[in-house]
Design a protein around this motif. Structure first.
Motif, PDB file in Angstrom:
ATOM      1  N   GLU A 351       0.878  -1.274   0.028  1.00 54.84           N
ATOM      2  CA  GLU A 351       0.025   0.081   0.136  1.00 54.84           C
ATOM      3  C   GLU A 351       0.879   1.125   0.094  1.00 54.84           C
ATOM      4  N   MET A 352       0.908   1.954  -1.026  1.00 51.45           N
ATOM      5  CA  MET A 352       1.824   3.320  -1.322  1.00 51.45           C
ATOM      6  C   MET A 352       0.831   4.022  -1.855  1.00 51.45           C
ATOM      7  N   LEU A 357       5.112   4.274  -7.624  1.00 52.14           N
ATOM      8  CA  LEU A 357       6.141   3.706  -6.676  1.00 52.14           C
ATOM      9  C   LEU A 357       5.826   2.184  -6.418  1.00 52.14           C
ATOM     10  N   ALA A 358       4.484   2.219  -6.165  1.00 55.96           N
ATOM     11  CA  ALA A 358       4.051   1.065  -5.634  1.00 55.96           C
ATOM     12  C   ALA A 358       4.099  -0.149  -6.658  1.00 55.96           C
ATOM     13  N   ALA A 359       4.348  -0.031  -7.887  1.00 58.39           N
ATOM     14  CA  ALA A 359       4.583  -0.807  -9.005  1.00 58.39           C
ATOM     15  C   ALA A 359       5.857  -1.266  -8.875  1.00 58.39           C
ATOM     16  N   PHE A 360       7.019  -0.341  -8.587  1.00 55.06           N
ATOM     17  CA  PHE A 360       8.396  -0.534  -8.447  1.00 55.06           C
ATOM     18  C   PHE A 360       8.575  -1.444  -7.074  1.00 55.06           C
ATOM     19  N   ALA A 361       7.733  -0.974  -5.999  1.00 56.00           N
ATOM     20  CA  ALA A 361       8.014  -1.849  -4.875  1.00 56.00           C
ATOM     21  C   ALA A 361       7.486  -3.207  -4.822  1.00 56.00           C
ATOM     22  N   THR A 362       6.470  -3.386  -5.645  1.00 56.41           N
ATOM     23  CA  THR A 362       5.873  -4.772  -5.834  1.00 56.41           C
ATOM     24  C   THR A 362       6.995  -5.720  -6.553  1.00 56.41           C
ATOM     25  N   MET A 363       7.558  -5.160  -7.378  1.00 62.20           N
ATOM     26  CA  MET A 363       8.724  -5.891  -8.242  1.00 62.20           C
ATOM     27  C   MET A 363       9.956  -6.247  -7.288  1.00 62.20           C
TER      28      MET A 363
END
Ligand SMILES: Cc1cc2nc3c(=O)[nH]c(=O)nc-3n(C[C@H](O)[C@H](O)[C@H](O)COP(=O)(O)O)c2cc1C
Length: 409
Positions: A351-352, A357-363
């Motif tokens: 959750e961002m 940024l959330a997409a990058f964090a998921t990866m």
């Protein structure tokens, strides 16, 4: 009576997957400096190989070492030494799974900092708002460059199978080169490679033909295709259906339906057009419809975490179910499902506020989990997205520097 998920799947090329659960491709970024499979990458697949999937699809392997989706990626070319690839295939298959190598060319989805080739159908760069400058300005490909790419896919496929992989999956999804040709938003060509859908699909069809021609008849050929790119004016579900029809009688064993690109990460459940995706099994509706229109086995990947949902996928005319993220948290999920010992994979949501940024964090979180497994550690139950993101950024810049220095000459 075996549960539908655990029934074998017969392939058109003659082989068989022991069950219907497929570990979907996840770029591991675990190559050696020479862009070969590292010990950690091999160990990671040994672990997944024990987990009970019918098929393991590797993370994307590049057909050109100068055109990489990321700096820690593996490349397999005509003259690459196969020793480490043999070890990789052997480790993946040791537990009874089949393994196919996903083969890819990134086209314009390459980091500007890598300084490699940035090719595309047309000279249209990625539009990622203020992050656009992270990516290279592509050049529209010449006829010679197109032919070179087709031959590269064939050479990589031939070497993958020679090294012991049971087949290959051609990446024609997620905004990479073949998708850039398929989508009218990124393909503005007026020659035989652009314009009509038939022309835009020509690169995919020529790659499939060239790959098939290089492989033994019993080696499998799969394709990962977008059901749509989920952008206004882009590649539509009706186009996907027509492309699947064009692939009929070309020796394709399995088509995996996904969606999206870096610009619209539908594969993470997010779209930028008027369509919304299901909360789980994002592309199931498209997959069901396409499965009804073709004899080629169809699978779909995206948002599957629960046994009930995986069963729903294979009970609806779709031949197999792909799972990515959940297997980075629970590498033995299929074994648990078979034994009824864990019905839902626990994957904490990221959750961002900032969606990019959330997409990058998921990866980043998933890559961290894969590195841990490769180093013989267990995946974390609840890795911090922010910490994983920072760690991944740091690692990625180090790897980019390594890549630049290696090819500076
Ligand atoms: C870290 C990471 C790397 C990925 N790399 C690839 C890739 O190399 N090739 C590919 O086709 N899809 C790739 N994907 C997308 C997955 O295969 C899958 O389509 C997507 O994650 C949705 O499935 P899931 O909800 O089960 O994770 C990647 C996903 C993640 C999280």
């Amino acid at each position: 009576m075996l549960k539908p998920l655990f029934q074998p799947l017969k392939l058109a090329s003659g082989g068989e997957l022991p069950n219907r659960i497929v570990k979907a491709s996840m770029e591991e970024s675990l190559a050696t400096e020479d862009q070969l499979p590292s010990d950690a990458l091999i160990e990671l697949y040994r672990q997944w190989g024990r987990g009970g999937c019918g098929l393991l699809l590797t993370g994307n392997v590049m057909v050109d070492h100068m055109a990489m989706t990321g700096p820690g990626g593996v490349a397999l070319e005509a003259n690459t030494e196969l020793g480490r690839f043999q070890d990789w295939a052997e480790a993946a298959k040791a537990g009874g799974s089949k393994v196919w190598m996903q083969i890819n060319h990134p086209g314009r989805q390459v980091f500007a900092g890598m300084k490699g080739k940035a090719l595309s159908a047309s000279d249209i760069p990625l539009d990622l708002g203020k992050n656009s400058k992270l990516f290279a300005q592509p050049k529209a490909m010449s006829e010679e460059e197109i032919q070179d790419v087709i031959q590269r896919f064939a050479a990589t496929a031939k070497n993958a199978v020679a090294a012991g992989f049971d087949g290959v999956q051609i990446h024609a999804a997620h905004g990479y080169l073949i998708t850039q040709f398929l989508s009218p938003l990124s393909n503005k060509r007026s020659d035989q490679w652009g314009g009509s859908l038939e022309n835009r699909a020509r690169l995919l069809l020529e790659v499939v033909k060239a790959v098939r021609a290089e492989l033994p008849a019993d080696a499998a050929v799969g394709i990962k295709l977008n059901s749509a790119d989920f952008q206004r004016g882009g590649f539509q579900p009706e186009d996907a259906k027509q492309v699947v029809a064009m692939l009929d009688n070309m020796g394709v064993d399995l088509i995996e339906l996904s969606g999206g690109s870096y610009e619209t990460p539908a594969m993470q459940g997010r779209t930028s057009d008027e369509r919304t995706l299901a909360r789980e099994a994002y592309f199931l509706e498209f997959a069901e419809e396409i499965a009804q229109s073709t004899d080629i086995a169809i699978m779909t990947t995206g948002g599957v975490r629960r046994l009930e949902i995986a069963e729903k996928v294979v009970s609806s005319g779709v031949a197999a179910v792909g799972i990515a993220t959940a297997l980075a948290y629970h590498p033995s999920l299929p074994n648990h499902w078979q034994n009824n010992s864990m019905l839902d994979a626990i994957v904490p949501p990221i959750e961002m506020k900032n969606k990019d940024l959330a997409a990058f964090a998921t990866m980043a979180v998933v890559k961290r989990q894969m590195r841990r497994m490769g180093n013989g550690k267990k995946p974390l139950a609840k890795p911090s997205p922010l910490f994983s993101l920072i760690k991944e950024q740091f690692r990625s810049s180090k790897l980019q520097k390594r890549y630049r220095e290696r090819f500076a000459s």
